[in-house]
Design a protein around this motif. Structure first.
Motif, PDB file in Angstrom:
ATOM      1  N   SER A 188       0.841  -1.204   0.000  1.00  0.00           N
ATOM      2  CA  SER A 188       0.000   0.000   0.000  1.00  0.00           C
ATOM      3  C   SER A 188       0.873   1.250   0.000  1.00  0.00           C
ATOM      4  O   SER A 188       0.610   2.214  -0.742  1.00  0.00           O
ATOM      5  CB  SER A 188      -0.915  -0.004   1.227  1.00  0.00           C
ATOM      6  N   LEU A 189       1.939   1.237   0.829  1.00  0.00           N
ATOM      7  CA  LEU A 189       2.865   2.371   0.867  1.00  0.00           C
ATOM      8  C   LEU A 189       3.561   2.549  -0.472  1.00  0.00           C
ATOM      9  O   LEU A 189       3.745   3.686  -0.939  1.00  0.00           O
ATOM     10  CB  LEU A 189       3.892   2.147   1.979  1.00  0.00           C
ATOM     11  N   LEU A 190       3.936   1.432  -1.107  1.00  0.00           N
ATOM     12  CA  LEU A 190       4.596   1.501  -2.410  1.00  0.00           C
ATOM     13  C   LEU A 190       3.699   2.162  -3.450  1.00  0.00           C
ATOM     14  O   LEU A 190       4.158   3.001  -4.238  1.00  0.00           O
ATOM     15  CB  LEU A 190       4.976   0.093  -2.863  1.00  0.00           C
ATOM     16  N   THR A 191       2.423   1.829  -3.449  1.00  0.00           N
ATOM     17  CA  THR A 191       1.482   2.432  -4.396  1.00  0.00           C
ATOM     18  C   THR A 191       1.348   3.935  -4.153  1.00  0.00           C
ATOM     19  O   THR A 191       1.356   4.733  -5.098  1.00  0.00           O
ATOM     20  CB  THR A 191       0.104   1.756  -4.272  1.00  0.00           C
ATOM     21  N   ILE A 192       1.253   4.321  -2.895  1.00  0.00           N
ATOM     22  CA  ILE A 192       1.133   5.742  -2.546  1.00  0.00           C
ATOM     23  C   ILE A 192       2.372   6.517  -2.997  1.00  0.00           C
ATOM     24  O   ILE A 192       2.275   7.607  -3.580  1.00  0.00           O
ATOM     25  CB  ILE A 192       0.917   5.902  -1.025  1.00  0.00           C
ATOM     26  N   LEU A 193       3.563   5.957  -2.738  1.00  0.00           N
ATOM     27  CA  LEU A 193       4.805   6.635  -3.116  1.00  0.00           C
ATOM     28  C   LEU A 193       4.948   6.727  -4.631  1.00  0.00           C
ATOM     29  O   LEU A 193       5.477   7.719  -5.146  1.00  0.00           O
ATOM     30  CB  LEU A 193       6.007   5.894  -2.521  1.00  0.00           C
ATOM     31  N   THR A 194       4.478   5.707  -5.352  1.00  0.00           N
ATOM     32  CA  THR A 194       4.534   5.755  -6.812  1.00  0.00           C
ATOM     33  C   THR A 194       3.669   6.891  -7.354  1.00  0.00           C
ATOM     34  O   THR A 194       4.074   7.618  -8.271  1.00  0.00           O
ATOM     35  CB  THR A 194       4.069   4.415  -7.415  1.00  0.00           C
ATOM     36  N   VAL A 195       2.484   7.054  -6.781  1.00  0.00           N
ATOM     37  CA  VAL A 195       1.617   8.175  -7.173  1.00  0.00           C
ATOM     38  C   VAL A 195       2.306   9.503  -6.845  1.00  0.00           C
ATOM     39  O   VAL A 195       2.257  10.452  -7.641  1.00  0.00           O
ATOM     40  CB  VAL A 195       0.255   8.081  -6.455  1.00  0.00           C
ATOM     41  N   ALA A 196       2.986   9.557  -5.700  1.00  0.00           N
ATOM     42  CA  ALA A 196       3.690  10.781  -5.304  1.00  0.00           C
ATOM     43  C   ALA A 196       4.816  11.096  -6.287  1.00  0.00           C
ATOM     44  O   ALA A 196       5.053  12.270  -6.618  1.00  0.00           O
ATOM     45  CB  ALA A 196       4.246  10.627  -3.888  1.00  0.00           C
ATOM     46  N   VAL A 197       5.523  10.061  -6.754  1.00  0.00           N
ATOM     47  CA  VAL A 197       6.581  10.272  -7.745  1.00  0.00           C
ATOM     48  C   VAL A 197       5.981  10.838  -9.031  1.00  0.00           C
ATOM     49  O   VAL A 197       6.531  11.775  -9.632  1.00  0.00           O
ATOM     50  CB  VAL A 197       7.319   8.949  -8.044  1.00  0.00           C
ATOM     51  N   GLY A 198       4.839  10.288  -9.467  1.00  0.00           N
ATOM     52  CA  GLY A 198       4.183  10.799 -10.662  1.00  0.00           C
ATOM     53  C   GLY A 198       3.797  12.259 -10.525  1.00  0.00           C
ATOM     54  O   GLY A 198       3.998  13.056 -11.449  1.00  0.00           O
ATOM     55  N   GLN A 240       7.779  18.938 -12.261  1.00  0.00           N
ATOM     56  CA  GLN A 240       9.136  19.266 -12.705  1.00  0.00           C
ATOM     57  C   GLN A 240       9.125  19.711 -14.165  1.00  0.00           C
ATOM     58  O   GLN A 240       9.647  19.027 -15.050  1.00  0.00           O
ATOM     59  CB  GLN A 240      10.057  18.050 -12.525  1.00  0.00           C
ATOM     60  N   THR A 241       8.529  20.861 -14.409  1.00  0.00           N
ATOM     61  CA  THR A 241       8.419  21.342 -15.786  1.00  0.00           C
ATOM     62  C   THR A 241       9.777  21.727 -16.372  1.00  0.00           C
ATOM     63  O   THR A 241       9.906  21.869 -17.586  1.00  0.00           O
ATOM     64  CB  THR A 241       7.482  22.566 -15.841  1.00  0.00           C
ATOM     65  N   GLY A 242      10.790  21.893 -15.515  1.00  0.00           N
ATOM     66  CA  GLY A 242      12.130  22.176 -16.022  1.00  0.00           C
ATOM     67  C   GLY A 242      12.738  20.989 -16.728  1.00  0.00           C
ATOM     68  O   GLY A 242      13.613  21.148 -17.588  1.00  0.00           O
ATOM     69  N   TYR A 243      12.309  19.781 -16.365  1.00  0.00           N
ATOM     70  CA  TYR A 243      12.775  18.585 -17.054  1.00  0.00           C
ATOM     71  C   TYR A 243      12.090  18.477 -18.409  1.00  0.00           C
ATOM     72  O   TYR A 243      10.906  18.786 -18.543  1.00  0.00           O
ATOM     73  CB  TYR A 243      12.461  17.329 -16.244  1.00  0.00           C
ATOM     74  N   HIS A 244      12.831  18.002 -19.394  1.00  0.00           N
ATOM     75  CA  HIS A 244      12.247  17.772 -20.717  1.00  0.00           C
ATOM     76  C   HIS A 244      11.136  16.731 -20.592  1.00  0.00           C
ATOM     77  O   HIS A 244      11.200  15.814 -19.775  1.00  0.00           O
ATOM     78  CB  HIS A 244      13.325  17.287 -21.685  1.00  0.00           C
ATOM     79  N   LEU A 245      10.104  16.866 -21.427  1.00  0.00           N
ATOM     80  CA  LEU A 245       8.982  15.940 -21.387  1.00  0.00           C
ATOM     81  C   LEU A 245       9.437  14.499 -21.595  1.00  0.00           C
ATOM     82  O   LEU A 245       8.915  13.570 -20.970  1.00  0.00           O
ATOM     83  CB  LEU A 245       7.944  16.324 -22.454  1.00  0.00           C
ATOM     84  N   PHE A 272      13.512  10.556  -6.448  1.00  0.00           N
ATOM     85  CA  PHE A 272      12.793  11.672  -7.073  1.00  0.00           C
ATOM     86  C   PHE A 272      11.832  12.364  -6.106  1.00  0.00           C
ATOM     87  O   PHE A 272      11.182  13.338  -6.477  1.00  0.00           O
ATOM     88  CB  PHE A 272      12.036  11.186  -8.303  1.00  0.00           C
ATOM     89  N   LEU A 273      11.749  11.853  -4.873  1.00  0.00           N
ATOM     90  CA  LEU A 273      10.911  12.499  -3.860  1.00  0.00           C
ATOM     91  C   LEU A 273      11.732  13.350  -2.907  1.00  0.00           C
ATOM     92  O   LEU A 273      11.298  14.423  -2.483  1.00  0.00           O
ATOM     93  CB  LEU A 273      10.131  11.444  -3.069  1.00  0.00           C
ATOM     94  N   VAL A 274      12.938  12.881  -2.549  1.00  0.00           N
ATOM     95  CA  VAL A 274      13.766  13.607  -1.568  1.00  0.00           C
ATOM     96  C   VAL A 274      14.837  14.452  -2.246  1.00  0.00           C
ATOM     97  O   VAL A 274      15.534  15.209  -1.580  1.00  0.00           O
ATOM     98  CB  VAL A 274      14.443  12.624  -0.586  1.00  0.00           C
ATOM     99  N   TYR A 275      14.969  14.326  -3.575  1.00  0.00           N
ATOM    100  CA  TYR A 275      15.993  15.092  -4.285  1.00  0.00           C
ATOM    101  C   TYR A 275      15.741  16.589  -4.139  1.00  0.00           C
ATOM    102  O   TYR A 275      14.636  17.080  -4.390  1.00  0.00           O
ATOM    103  CB  TYR A 275      15.998  14.716  -5.769  1.00  0.00           C
ATOM    104  N   SER A 276      16.763  17.303  -3.710  1.00  0.00           N
ATOM    105  CA  SER A 276      16.672  18.752  -3.518  1.00  0.00           C
ATOM    106  C   SER A 276      17.381  19.457  -4.663  1.00  0.00           C
ATOM    107  O   SER A 276      18.603  19.401  -4.782  1.00  0.00           O
ATOM    108  CB  SER A 276      17.307  19.159  -2.177  1.00  0.00           C
ATOM    109  N   LYS A 277      16.598  20.099  -5.529  1.00  0.00           N
ATOM    110  CA  LYS A 277      17.186  20.799  -6.666  1.00  0.00           C
ATOM    111  C   LYS A 277      18.090  21.937  -6.219  1.00  0.00           C
ATOM    112  O   LYS A 277      19.176  22.131  -6.751  1.00  0.00           O
ATOM    113  CB  LYS A 277      16.074  21.351  -7.568  1.00  0.00           C
ATOM    114  N   GLU A 278      17.651  22.677  -5.230  1.00  0.00           N
ATOM    115  CA  GLU A 278      18.420  23.845  -4.804  1.00  0.00           C
ATOM    116  C   GLU A 278      19.753  23.442  -4.200  1.00  0.00           C
ATOM    117  O   GLU A 278      20.789  24.071  -4.448  1.00  0.00           O
ATOM    118  CB  GLU A 278      17.606  24.662  -3.790  1.00  0.00           C
ATOM    119  N   ARG A 279      19.751  22.366  -3.365  1.00  0.00           N
ATOM    120  CA  ARG A 279      20.994  21.933  -2.729  1.00  0.00           C
ATOM    121  C   ARG A 279      22.003  21.488  -3.782  1.00  0.00           C
ATOM    122  O   ARG A 279      23.163  21.887  -3.757  1.00  0.00           O
ATOM    123  CB  ARG A 279      20.714  20.803  -1.739  1.00  0.00           C
ATOM    124  N   HIS A 280      21.560  20.666  -4.737  1.00  0.00           N
ATOM    125  CA  HIS A 280      22.476  20.170  -5.754  1.00  0.00           C
ATOM    126  C   HIS A 280      22.847  21.260  -6.754  1.00  0.00           C
ATOM    127  O   HIS A 280      23.945  21.235  -7.306  1.00  0.00           O
ATOM    128  CB  HIS A 280      21.850  18.978  -6.473  1.00  0.00           C
TER     129      HIS A 280
END
Length: 298
Positions: A29-39, A45-50, A263-271
């Motif tokens: 159940s947690l895996l399904t929730i996290l997958t939706v969160a990744v989506g 992330q509109t900065g990423y190419h489609l 892709f959930l914990v990645y911090s764009k600003e830090r990197h």
């Protein structure tokens, strides 16, 4: 869960196995929730190419498939194997095989997309999705064939492709990172090119973590195979196989949950800060070396 509590347990399930099943249901159940969160995160992330967003999302599609098929299988066992017909049991097993195989295969479209973004960085911002959708389609054809044997291709070839891809992908990511980093460091005057190069480098951070998690999964699979061949089979003890299957499923589900995190914990600003500082530091080192050599010449 209330309905399940009133159903007789199949094969007098031991308490420890029932607890393992309940933990698995929670993890799925947690895996399904996290997958939706990744989506949802990728959609933002509109900065990423489609193309990048499509290939990354494609990497996670199999997670809810695995979670659903595994949950159905667990409930079937708890309900004394009365929930599913023999045909549905077979389909559930095939879906689990498909989802597990997808964990390896669906990295291929992502690396293909990043190779294109690196080679054609000057024009990649204007690219459409035809090539990406084609490689994703071919990957799914391979995956379905492995799981359902729909096409006349030896299964050894499919697994050989998976093995070769896993061996090649890790050094490929390193090479792509270095190429894009060095190009960005050279400070192209074209802002569109610099933006594409920066995005190329930025995307490598979470993708590299997904590859690292896949390596962990591969090691776990190898260790499990060795344990099965050396301990489980010679013992001829069915309990050993039940324990290994239960532990193996739990470990795989934990690994898949970890697979969602980059892709959930990645911090764009830090990197972004670290990346820019790294470019600046290398530029300063080059300038200092140049000044030293210039002074020595004089």
């Amino acid at each position: 869960m209330v309905e399940l509590a009133n159903v007789p347990f199949g094969h007098d399930l031991p308490a420890i196995r029932l607890i393992g099943f309940i933990i698995e249901l929670i993890l799925c159940s947690l895996l399904t929730i996290l997958t939706v969160a990744v989506g949802c995160q990728l959609w933002k992330q509109t900065g990423y190419h489609l193309n990048l967003r499509i290939t990354v999302f494609n990497m996670y599609i199999s997670n809810p498939i695995m979670a659903f098929s595994r949950c159905i299988w667990i409930i079937h066992i708890i309900m004394a194997e009365t929930l599913l017909s023999p045909w549905m049991v077979e389909q559930s097993i095939r879906l689990q095989t498909l989802a597990i195989s997808a964990f390896w295969i669906m990295q291929i479209p992502a690396i293909f997309e990043r190779i294109c973004a690196t080679i054609f960085y000057k024009s990649y911002s204007n690219w459409k999705c035809k090539e990406t959708l084609l490689i994703i389609f071919l990957s799914w054809v391979l995956l379905v064939n492995i799981s359902y044997d729909l096409m006349p291709m030896p299964i050894e070839i499919g697994y050989a492709i998976i093995i070769v891809a896993n061996i090649v992908i890790t050094p490929l990511y390193i090479v792509l990172f270095r190429i894009n980093f060095n190009r960005y460091k050279n400070k192209s005057k074209n802002l569109t090119e610099r933006y594409q190069l920066f995005k190329n480098v930025e995307s490598m951070y979470p993708l590299a973590w997904t590859v690292a998690i896949e390596v962990v999964h591969n090691l776990d699979t190898l260790i499990a195979a060795v344990i099965y061949a050396v301990i489980v089979v010679p013992s001829e003890n069915n309990n050993y196989q039940v324990v290994q299957n239960s532990v193996g499923n739990l470990i795989r589900e934990v690994i898949l949950i970890a697979y969602c995190l980059p892709f959930l914990v990645y911090s764009k600003e830090r990197h972004k800060t670290k990346f820019i500082n790294r470019v600046a530091a290398q530029s300063q080192n080059v300038n200092a070396l140049y000044s030293k050599q210039f002074r020595n010449l004089w």
